[in-house]
Design a protein around this motif. Sequence first.
Motif, PDB file in Angstrom:
ATOM      1  N   GLU A 161       3.833  -8.022   9.585  1.00 50.80           N
ATOM      2  CA  GLU A 161       3.709  -7.302  10.590  1.00 50.80           C
ATOM      3  C   GLU A 161       4.596  -7.414  11.356  1.00 50.80           C
ATOM      4  OE1 GLU A 161       0.554  -8.006  10.031  1.00 50.80           O
ATOM      5  OE2 GLU A 161      -0.425  -6.843   8.734  1.00 50.80           O
ATOM      6  N   LEU A 169       4.621  -4.075  15.676  1.00 49.27           N
ATOM      7  CA  LEU A 169       3.521  -4.658  13.960  1.00 49.27           C
ATOM      8  C   LEU A 169       4.243  -3.338  13.560  1.00 49.27           C
ATOM      9  CD1 LEU A 169       0.583  -6.095  14.408  1.00 49.27           C
ATOM     10  CD2 LEU A 169       2.030  -7.334  14.329  1.00 49.27           C
ATOM     11  N   LYS A 170       4.533  -3.375  12.149  1.00 48.39           N
ATOM     12  CA  LYS A 170       5.183  -2.612  11.342  1.00 48.39           C
ATOM     13  C   LYS A 170       4.165  -1.852  11.577  1.00 48.39           C
ATOM     14  CE  LYS A 170       8.323  -5.758   8.563  1.00 48.39           C
ATOM     15  NZ  LYS A 170       8.453  -6.831   7.322  1.00 48.39           N
ATOM     16  N   ARG A 171       4.412  -0.469  10.339  1.00 49.85           N
ATOM     17  CA  ARG A 171       3.417   0.314   9.278  1.00 49.85           C
ATOM     18  C   ARG A 171       2.955  -0.343   8.887  1.00 49.85           C
ATOM     19  NH1 ARG A 171       5.205   6.305  10.748  1.00 49.85           N
ATOM     20  NH2 ARG A 171       3.236   6.605  10.198  1.00 49.85           N
ATOM     21  N   VAL A 172       1.594  -0.487   8.497  1.00 49.02           N
ATOM     22  CA  VAL A 172       1.193  -0.886   6.949  1.00 49.02           C
ATOM     23  C   VAL A 172       0.600   0.587   5.820  1.00 49.02           C
ATOM     24  CG1 VAL A 172       0.191  -2.533   7.885  1.00 49.02           C
ATOM     25  CG2 VAL A 172      -0.792  -0.399   7.999  1.00 49.02           C
ATOM     26  N   PRO A 207      -1.732  -2.040  11.195  1.00 48.43           N
ATOM     27  CA  PRO A 207      -2.486  -2.923  10.142  1.00 48.43           C
ATOM     28  C   PRO A 207      -4.296  -3.130  10.107  1.00 48.43           C
ATOM     29  CG  PRO A 207      -0.872  -3.984  11.078  1.00 48.43           C
ATOM     30  CD  PRO A 207      -1.356  -2.628  12.496  1.00 48.43           C
TER      31      PRO A 207
END
Lengths: 264, 160
Positions: A105, A257-260, A218
């Motif tokens: 992520e 970090l990317k969203r999940v 995450p």
Amino acid sequence: MSKGRKRLLILFVLVSAAVALMSYQHDRKVFSLFDVVISYPYYALNEFTANANSTIRRMRSAFEENKLLRKEVTQLLLEKQQYREIILENERLKALLSFKEQAPEYVTAARVIARGSDRLLNIVILDKGEKDGIEKGMAVITPKGLIGKVYSVQDSFSDVLLLKDSNFSVAVRLQNSRREGIVSGAGYDYCLLKYVPPEENVVKGEVVITSGFDGIFPEGLPVGVVRKVIKEGIEFFQYIEVQPFQSSDKLEDVIVLKRVLSKS
Amino acid sequence: MNALKWIFLTVLVFLLQTQCSFFWDFSNLTVILVYYFGLKSCQRNSDRAYSGSKSEFESVAFGVIIGWMEDVISGSIIGPGLLSKGLLGLMTPVVFTDMIFKWTPLWGAIIVVIFTLFDAMVMVSSRMMFTGVHVTAAILFQAMCVQSVLNIPFGILLRP
């Protein structure tokens, strides 16, 4: 005797005595006793002043040398401090790099450049923004654990709402008991773990990690450790304090970090 | 107390002249010391209504002692300094009692220049005559001129 005659007499005596003295000494040295009487105190005094002079010079030289050495020591201490900073930064960057390799992520690494000016919110400002791929709601962590989430984004900067802020919440899970709950900021250096019923056995020292059910963070990110549990005198849920792994007062380099996608 | 003052001044002058290279090379403080003593002695004795010969005798004696010490310290024969300083000791009261009558800074400066030149001439000529030392006229003239000029402030500042 008149004044003029007296003067002439003095002059005569003086000149003849001096000339006689010099003539007598022309071939031999005399008056050695007088020499000693006069010259000994003089040479003793001379030696004393020469020694004092030499001591003062040495002291002055030592003082100058001391000043130079102090300057050098200060410079060396500064250099040492710089090297120490570089070593620490290297360690942090290494940790970030290894995290980047492990986390799919990963969006970007950023540096905390300031504290937020809004007194109602606990915010820090990152030196990266939209053009680096950061979006609102993304998780912000360090290798130690969760810090917060992106609150607002500009082109080159972004604000991060910290874990300790009372407006912050994250879905979590207790690592051993696998019990789920919500961690919210308390406005202090600790957070509160909410919605854990009294029959659940939560022990002090248990690790809290993200569950991933909120669709933002995450799963499995370390959040903190349980530091205080109160079961008596409560209504529906236990009062649990969680100490975050990453203190928000010691932030320097962070990872976004990317969203999940929500699991729920 | 007065004697202590002169002892202190004498020690100070000899220390300065032998320890400080500036005074050693360019100045002649012993001339100033003898001149100042003569000036003070002249003033003191005139205040007490003594005869002029008392002050002359005192300053000759002081000049002889200073010159003698200078000779001993210089390591050469005893006599040149004794003679020159003794003569200065005699000349100072004579000049201020029978020639000038009233001290002014200008007279002080002129007398000091003359005394410095006179002292150097007597010293050098005595040394040349009795020890065979040879000094070139240019060096002697230069040294005498520099010493005279540098002694001028003392002549202006030291008043009776």
